[in-house]
Design an enzyme around this catalytic site. Sequence first.
Site, PDB file in Angstrom:
ATOM      1  CE  LYS A 155      88.464  55.056 -39.214  1.00  0.00           C
ATOM      2  NZ  LYS A 155      89.090  55.614 -37.995  1.00  0.00           N
ATOM      3  NE  ARG A 170      82.634  55.334 -37.824  1.00  0.00           N
ATOM      4  CZ  ARG A 170      83.629  56.211 -37.812  1.00  0.00           C
ATOM      5  NH1 ARG A 170      84.062  56.708 -36.694  1.00  0.00           N
ATOM      6  NH2 ARG A 170      84.170  56.621 -38.929  1.00  0.00           N
ATOM      7  NE  ARG A 216      92.950  64.046 -38.410  1.00  0.00           N
ATOM      8  CZ  ARG A 216      92.111  63.063 -38.145  1.00  0.00           C
ATOM      9  NH1 ARG A 216      92.127  61.965 -38.893  1.00  0.00           N
ATOM     10  NH2 ARG A 216      91.292  63.146 -37.139  1.00  0.00           N
ATOM     11  NE  ARG A 241      88.312  64.996 -38.942  1.00  0.00           N
ATOM     12  CZ  ARG A 241      88.283  63.675 -38.953  1.00  0.00           C
ATOM     13  NH1 ARG A 241      88.925  63.014 -39.888  1.00  0.00           N
ATOM     14  NH2 ARG A 241      87.621  63.002 -38.034  1.00  0.00           N
ATOM     15  NE  ARG A 275      86.832  61.901 -33.746  1.00  0.00           N
ATOM     16  CZ  ARG A 275      87.928  62.523 -34.199  1.00  0.00           C
ATOM     17  NH1 ARG A 275      88.247  63.716 -33.717  1.00  0.00           N
ATOM     18  NH2 ARG A 275      88.676  61.975 -35.119  1.00  0.00           N
TER      19      ARG A 275
END
Length: 210
Positions: free
Chosen positions: A13, A89, A123, A158, A169
Amino acid sequence: MKIILVGAPGSGKGTISERLIENGYNHLSTGNIFRKLAKKENDDTADKLRTFMTSGKLIPDDFTNEVAKKEIMELINENKSFVLDGYPRTEMQANFLSTICKIDQVYFLDVDQSVLVKRITGRRSCDNCKKIYNVFFDQLKPKQEGICDVCGHLLSKRKDDNEETVKQRIESFEEDTMPLINYYQKLGILTKIDGNLTTDEQLEIILKGK
Ligand code: AP5
Ligand code: MG
């Protein structure tokens, strides 16, 4: 154009949003807003946000809606095109959003769970300009290891990108967010995008929907 990106953690996203910004869209990521708010020290709200986010749980709907509404109203008043990344969400958030604006298209980035974990563990993001990289994919690697191509700041992982939090998540996504696929399909504004396509290919699909 007012568009929504729906997808699991790590589905891309934020990455597609970066490209949409280059194409004139304004970007609203509730995740980015909450990470910024959570940085405040000696602040009750920041403490609560950190607790939710480090455990991979969703922030309560009322607070999320209030934060999102403020930002969305500014964009609407200025007649701007925008992309909502990670909002809504839950069905409650989607119902709330429908009372403040009419969305043109919703894109569901469909990615297999096995791929998500690899993407999330690889990431890295810039602490300063927030640009997103991935150390496992050549086309998404920074030119110099650990350094942002755009602004030269350090890249980091992160805090919620650890195995335990990622599991929660993904569970929150399956339970609370997947029902939105049906919700927007019924409204006739849902497009499913193969999340394994390259970012360029995904971007082309979205821009064609203009
Ligand atoms: P948020 O920040 O939105 O996190 P998320 O939904 O878990 O999604 P991510 O940001 O992890 O992934 P992404 O889809 O943006 O993927 P990216 O482009 O980085 O939310 C964080 C937390 O905030 C939530 O857990 C919750 O607590 C709270 N929150 C936020 N919004 C909320 C709401 N509305 N309600 C309640 N709580 C809320 O890509 C991932 C990696 O893959 C990158 O390394 C990238 O380089 C790579 N990649 C991307 N695309 C491709 C591709 N096509 N091919 C190969 N690699 C790719
Ligand atoms: Mg993101």
